[in-house]
Design a protein around this motif. Structure first.
Motif, PDB file in Angstrom:
ATOM      1  N   SER A  61       0.813  -1.219   0.000  1.00 23.82           N
ATOM      2  CA  SER A  61       0.000   0.000   0.000  1.00 23.82           C
ATOM      3  C   SER A  61       0.848   1.271   0.000  1.00 23.82           C
ATOM      4  O   SER A  61       0.302   2.372  -0.125  1.00 23.82           O
ATOM      5  CB  SER A  61      -0.921   0.011   1.225  1.00 23.82           C
ATOM      6  N   HIS A  62       2.162   1.122   0.123  1.00 28.02           N
ATOM      7  CA  HIS A  62       3.074   2.267   0.060  1.00 28.02           C
ATOM      8  C   HIS A  62       3.741   2.385  -1.306  1.00 28.02           C
ATOM      9  O   HIS A  62       4.609   3.244  -1.492  1.00 28.02           O
ATOM     10  CB  HIS A  62       4.161   2.146   1.133  1.00 28.02           C
TER      11      HIS A  62
ATOM     12  N   PHE B 289       3.160   2.845  -5.416  1.00 30.80           N
ATOM     13  CA  PHE B 289       2.231   3.245  -6.472  1.00 30.80           C
ATOM     14  C   PHE B 289       2.566   2.497  -7.755  1.00 30.80           C
ATOM     15  O   PHE B 289       3.705   2.517  -8.224  1.00 30.80           O
ATOM     16  CB  PHE B 289       2.328   4.754  -6.702  1.00 30.80           C
TER      17      PHE B 289
ATOM     18  N   LEU C  69      -0.963   8.085  -1.687  1.00 34.54           N
ATOM     19  CA  LEU C  69      -0.722   6.934  -0.814  1.00 34.54           C
ATOM     20  C   LEU C  69      -0.437   7.378   0.618  1.00 34.54           C
ATOM     21  O   LEU C  69      -0.816   6.698   1.573  1.00 34.54           O
ATOM     22  CB  LEU C  69       0.463   6.110  -1.333  1.00 34.54           C
TER      23      LEU C  69
ATOM     24  N   PHE D   5       7.219   6.075   0.791  1.00 28.57           N
ATOM     25  CA  PHE D   5       6.190   5.945  -0.240  1.00 28.57           C
ATOM     26  C   PHE D   5       6.868   6.179  -1.582  1.00 28.57           C
ATOM     27  O   PHE D   5       7.641   7.134  -1.737  1.00 28.57           O
ATOM     28  CB  PHE D   5       5.060   6.957  -0.012  1.00 28.57           C
TER      29      PHE D   5
END
Length: 322
Positions: free
Chosen positions: A179-180, A182, A202, A317
């Motif tokens: 989820s970190h 893209f 994010l 991220f």
């Protein structure tokens, strides 16, 4: 006025000045890393020391007769690891004299005091000059693109850079969660704005508290310019060709950091500066200098112990492009 140096005894003077104390070389390495300190955090620590101060989770609750304890730690920490690197040089007398001219200019600078000169003899000035110049290579070749190679030469073989570390971190068994990351595309003049915002979104999705932190948006000059052109095309009534944004339009805490180490890369990374570390081993025994006089030159070897790392994966991220 600085004392005139007997260049024939330069090697002996240098070794006598540092007195075999690796701590002085360690300080020179930290001083050489000052240019890194603009965009990253320079940290002196020991091998296997935690790289981030661990936070304690909130365990308060209304009083009751039941026990339901909270996990103590809120942030996943990484641990410092170091690589040892050598600067091996052959330096001629004419090169030493050239640096000495710079030193004389330094001593004559306005407001330079006698104490300043006494605290910085030519031998230390010389050492700082050499290490400082070599950190220019570290800044452009190691910070992002470095891949540790014990048999290699050049700053790119000195230690793993952030791209190598992040690639391992988001791979199988890595510590950077999906989820970190893209799932982006190669950056173009038509999509760069959305690609940068995709990584920024994010952050908002994963941890809104980070929106109160100052975050750096690391990318190359080329991709920053693609962002500018795409932004101008998207908002022609508001953005002109001379407009150079310093922060993202939608996130006031995210500051662009154009990084020379990302030349030729489509990498976008958003993280607080405190999470992006250049680490120096603060064990003086890991630093040393050897110098030998040859017929027309001095051969010098400076050993340092250093590396790059991110303190915690929770504050990283990025896109999935290299």
């Amino acid at each position: 006025m600085a004392q005139i140096v007997n260049f024939e005894n330069f090697g002996e003077d240098l070794l006598r000045t540092i007195d075999g104390n690796g701590e002085i070389i360690m300080e020179a390495v930290a001083y050489g890393a000052e240019s890194l300190g603009n965009d990253f955090t320079v940290l002196k620590t020991r091998d296997k020391a935690p790289l981030v101060q661990l936070d304690v989770k909130d365990a308060w609750k209304p009083a009751s007769d039941t026990f339901s304890g909270e996990e103590a730690i809120a942030v996943r920490s990484r641990f410092a690891t170091f690589k040892e690197g050598d600067i091996d040089l052959e330096i001629t007398l004419s090169q030493i004299k050239e640096i000495y001219q710079s030193y004389l200019g330094w001593t004559k600078a306005p407001n330079r005091t006698l104490n300043d000169v006494n605290d910085n003899p030519f031998e230390l000035f010389f050492l700082g000059h050499i290490i400082g110049k070599h950190f220019q290579f570290v800044r452009t070749k190691t910070t992002w693109g470095g891949v540790y190679n014990p048999a290699g030469k050049g700053a790119g073989a000195l230690a793993d850079g952030f791209i190598t570390l992040f690639t391992a971190g988001r791979g199988v068994g890595g510590d950077i969660v999906a989820s970190h990351v893209f799932d982006g595309a190669a950056l173009t003049d038509a999509n760069a704005y959305a690609q940068v915002n995709g990584v920024a979104n994010l952050v908002a999705s994963a941890d809104e508290l980070l929106l109160k932190e100052e975050l750096n948006v690391y990318l190359s000059q080329t991709n920053y310019d693609k962002y500018r052109r795409n932004r101008r095309a998207l908002f022609p009534d508001h953005v002109g060709p001379a407009d150079r944004p310093t922060i993202l339009d939608d996130y006031s805490n995210m500051k662009f950091t154009v990084d020379p180490g990302l030349i030729g890369k489509d990498t976008i990374v958003i993280a607080p500066k405190k999470n992006m570390l250049f680490v120096c081993n603060d064990d003086p025994g890991k630093y040393r200098l050897n110098i030998v006089k040859d017929v027309k030159s001095w051969k010098m070897s400076i050993r340092a112990s250093l590396g790059f790392d991110y303190a915690t994966p929770d504050w990283v991220f990025l896109n999935d492009n290299v």
